[in-house]
Design a protein around this motif. Sequence first.
Motif, PDB file in Angstrom:
ATOM      1  N   THR A   1      59.010  72.227 107.349  1.00 44.34           N
ATOM      2  CA  THR A   1      57.780  73.659 107.750  1.00 44.34           C
ATOM      3  C   THR A   1      57.768  73.277 108.841  1.00 44.34           C
ATOM      4  N   ALA A   2      57.506  74.468 109.945  1.00 48.15           N
ATOM      5  CA  ALA A   2      57.357  74.358 110.845  1.00 48.15           C
ATOM      6  C   ALA A   2      56.467  73.448 111.557  1.00 48.15           C
ATOM      7  N   VAL A   3      56.584  72.866 112.603  1.00 50.61           N
ATOM      8  CA  VAL A   3      56.163  72.058 113.447  1.00 50.61           C
ATOM      9  C   VAL A   3      54.342  72.447 113.237  1.00 50.61           C
ATOM     10  N   GLU A   4      54.025  73.636 113.926  1.00 43.14           N
ATOM     11  CA  GLU A   4      53.376  74.559 113.974  1.00 43.14           C
ATOM     12  C   GLU A   4      52.087  74.665 113.306  1.00 43.14           C
ATOM     13  N   ASP A   5      53.043  74.345 111.634  1.00 42.69           N
ATOM     14  CA  ASP A   5      51.918  74.800 110.981  1.00 42.69           C
ATOM     15  C   ASP A   5      51.081  73.248 110.233  1.00 42.69           C
ATOM     16  N   LEU A   6      52.227  72.161 110.092  1.00 42.16           N
ATOM     17  CA  LEU A   6      51.705  71.380 110.499  1.00 42.16           C
ATOM     18  C   LEU A   6      50.467  70.439 111.050  1.00 42.16           C
ATOM     19  N   VAL A   7      50.358  70.829 112.464  1.00 37.69           N
ATOM     20  CA  VAL A   7      49.595  70.535 113.388  1.00 37.69           C
ATOM     21  C   VAL A   7      48.387  71.456 113.204  1.00 37.69           C
ATOM     22  N   GLU A   8      48.698  72.839 112.546  1.00 36.67           N
ATOM     23  CA  GLU A   8      47.105  73.736 112.385  1.00 36.67           C
ATOM     24  C   GLU A   8      46.393  72.767 111.490  1.00 36.67           C
ATOM     25  N   GLY A   9      47.160  72.546 110.406  1.00 41.62           N
ATOM     26  CA  GLY A   9      46.597  71.653 109.352  1.00 41.62           C
ATOM     27  C   GLY A   9      46.085  70.390 109.442  1.00 41.62           C
ATOM     28  N   VAL A  10      46.364  69.633 110.176  1.00 43.29           N
ATOM     29  CA  VAL A  10      45.375  68.215 111.429  1.00 43.29           C
ATOM     30  C   VAL A  10      44.851  68.364 112.027  1.00 43.29           C
ATOM     31  N   LEU A  11      44.620  69.756 112.392  1.00 46.20           N
ATOM     32  CA  LEU A  11      43.465  70.038 113.192  1.00 46.20           C
ATOM     33  C   LEU A  11      42.343  71.226 112.500  1.00 46.20           C
ATOM     34  N   ARG A  12      42.208  71.381 111.664  1.00 47.95           N
ATOM     35  CA  ARG A  12      41.902  71.444 110.311  1.00 47.95           C
ATOM     36  C   ARG A  12      40.957  70.621 109.308  1.00 47.95           C
ATOM     37  N   LEU A  13      41.644  70.076 109.367  1.00 49.46           N
ATOM     38  CA  LEU A  13      41.117  68.550 108.491  1.00 49.46           C
ATOM     39  C   LEU A  13      40.369  67.988 109.587  1.00 49.46           C
ATOM     40  N   ILE A  14      40.235  67.892 110.983  1.00 56.09           N
ATOM     41  CA  ILE A  14      39.179  66.616 111.775  1.00 56.09           C
ATOM     42  C   ILE A  14      37.840  67.203 111.063  1.00 56.09           C
TER      43      ILE A  14
ATOM     44  N   TRP B   1      59.192  70.119  96.931  1.00 62.20           N
ATOM     45  CA  TRP B   1      58.064  70.849  97.088  1.00 62.20           C
ATOM     46  C   TRP B   1      56.801  71.202  97.075  1.00 62.20           C
ATOM     47  N   ALA B   2      56.233  71.886  98.553  1.00 62.85           N
ATOM     48  CA  ALA B   2      54.658  70.737  98.535  1.00 62.85           C
ATOM     49  C   ALA B   2      53.685  71.917  97.222  1.00 62.85           C
ATOM     50  N   ASP B   3      52.652  71.414  96.177  1.00 63.63           N
ATOM     51  CA  ASP B   3      51.843  72.468  96.589  1.00 63.63           C
ATOM     52  C   ASP B   3      50.496  72.537  97.290  1.00 63.63           C
ATOM     53  N   CYS B   4      50.412  73.653  98.533  1.00 63.69           N
ATOM     54  CA  CYS B   4      49.384  73.198  99.521  1.00 63.69           C
ATOM     55  C   CYS B   4      47.994  73.434  98.942  1.00 63.69           C
ATOM     56  N   SER B   5      47.626  74.304  97.792  1.00 62.13           N
ATOM     57  CA  SER B   5      46.377  74.996  97.661  1.00 62.13           C
ATOM     58  C   SER B   5      44.911  74.064  97.947  1.00 62.13           C
ATOM     59  N   LEU B   6      45.386  72.616  97.699  1.00 62.27           N
ATOM     60  CA  LEU B   6      44.309  71.892  98.491  1.00 62.27           C
ATOM     61  C   LEU B   6      43.750  72.362  99.494  1.00 62.27           C
ATOM     62  N   LEU B   7      44.527  72.346 100.620  1.00 59.44           N
ATOM     63  CA  LEU B   7      44.862  72.412 101.536  1.00 59.44           C
ATOM     64  C   LEU B   7      44.239  73.442 101.984  1.00 59.44           C
ATOM     65  N   GLU B   8      44.695  74.903 102.028  1.00 60.77           N
ATOM     66  CA  GLU B   8      44.075  75.889 101.854  1.00 60.77           C
ATOM     67  C   GLU B   8      42.461  75.710 101.152  1.00 60.77           C
ATOM     68  N   ARG B   9      42.215  75.770  99.773  1.00 62.09           N
ATOM     69  CA  ARG B   9      40.943  75.644  99.763  1.00 62.09           C
ATOM     70  C   ARG B   9      39.703  74.788 100.942  1.00 62.09           C
ATOM     71  N   LEU B  10      40.227  73.980 101.580  1.00 61.29           N
ATOM     72  CA  LEU B  10      39.702  73.314 102.117  1.00 61.29           C
ATOM     73  C   LEU B  10      39.623  73.487 103.352  1.00 61.29           C
ATOM     74  N   THR B  11      40.269  74.849 103.862  1.00 59.41           N
ATOM     75  CA  THR B  11      40.352  74.658 105.751  1.00 59.41           C
ATOM     76  C   THR B  11      40.294  75.876 105.589  1.00 59.41           C
ATOM     77  N   GLY B  12      41.167  77.033 104.298  1.00 57.87           N
ATOM     78  CA  GLY B  12      41.179  78.325 104.146  1.00 57.87           C
ATOM     79  C   GLY B  12      42.829  78.637 105.412  1.00 57.87           C
ATOM     80  N   PHE B  13      43.310  77.657 105.443  1.00 63.84           N
ATOM     81  CA  PHE B  13      45.094  77.493 106.021  1.00 63.84           C
ATOM     82  C   PHE B  13      45.719  77.390 104.699  1.00 63.84           C
ATOM     83  N   LYS B  14      46.414  78.165 104.978  1.00 64.62           N
ATOM     84  CA  LYS B  14      48.171  78.575 104.008  1.00 64.62           C
ATOM     85  C   LYS B  14      49.056  78.199 105.180  1.00 64.62           C
TER      86      LYS B  14
END
Length: 337
Positions: free
Chosen positions: A220-233, A302-315
């Motif tokens: 996982t690229a750190v930029e993607d991780l950070v974007e995911g966290v930012l959208r969860l705040i 191997w992560a299923d990230c569909s919850l992140l996408e449903r919550l934030t719109g980010f994949k």
Amino acid sequence: MQRILITGSAGFIGFHLARQLLAAGHRVHGYDGLTPYYDVALKEKRHAMLKAMPGFTATEALVEDVETLDRAGADFAPDVIIHLAAQAGVRYSLTHPRSYIETNFTGSFNVLELAKRQKVRHLLIASTSSVYGANPEMPFHETDRADHPLTVYAATKKAVEGLAHSYAHLWGLPVTLFRFFTVYGAWGRPDLAYFKFAKAILQGTPIDVYNHGELWRDFTAVEDLVEGVLRLIPLAPSAPSARGATVEGDSLSPIAPWRVVNIGNNDKIHLMDFIRTLETLLGRKAVLNLMPMQPGDVPATWADCSLLERLTGFKPETDLATGLARFVDWYRDYARA
């Protein structure tokens, strides 16, 4: 504009996250002990870059130091706390287990107490894919059972998830735990495999390749991780009595404002493909030292990230070549410094 306290702000992920929040105009207070687990000079450089940005202040102390942590929290009065500080490293936990109990569990307890007292709007805590342990079912879903951790590191992280749930239930503290998967990128940790691989390939020294290369990871690229966290705040879990409809596959607790979310790249990559991509970007071949499986290691994540996408719109979907190219560009400059 929010006031956000980040523990582990001189660390790899904390640095990138703080920088993005500051660039967006938020005030950030970093809290980091700058421990010597790896090169302290690298941590100091990260903090120095943050200190040069408007809106950043810092306390240099351990999360185990409850008096200093409480004082820093009371003085800053955060709206949000993002707890990243931890004793990292799966293999290090085999030889130094006490540091994981003291930092990861007791330190996290101190942060939970601080968040409760400060009545923060949202507490976000870093967990890890390691909590899935021996789970053979992939991709990993947040609702999967994670009852068989294989290392002390994983066990402490899973214990913190449970402790956070009790705080969410008893005191209505909104908590999100994000489980991240094999993060890589610029300004990374020198103890991580990709960092050590790059150094060894450029120097022409062998790299240790465990399980004879038969490993798969959700890099996982750190930029993607950070974007995911930012959208969860802004998405603090609500109390059960205040909820409307939930999204499909949500991990919300039925009795507390508590949720866990995977942040990975939705894919698993063979370790040898990772090494070949790094060889191509560096323009040199690796010297491989094929080794058996390490104790506590797992063959695949191997992560299923569909919850992140449903919550934030980010994949998250940065491809490996793009993400590693960013790291290599940075590393060539860093190695010359």
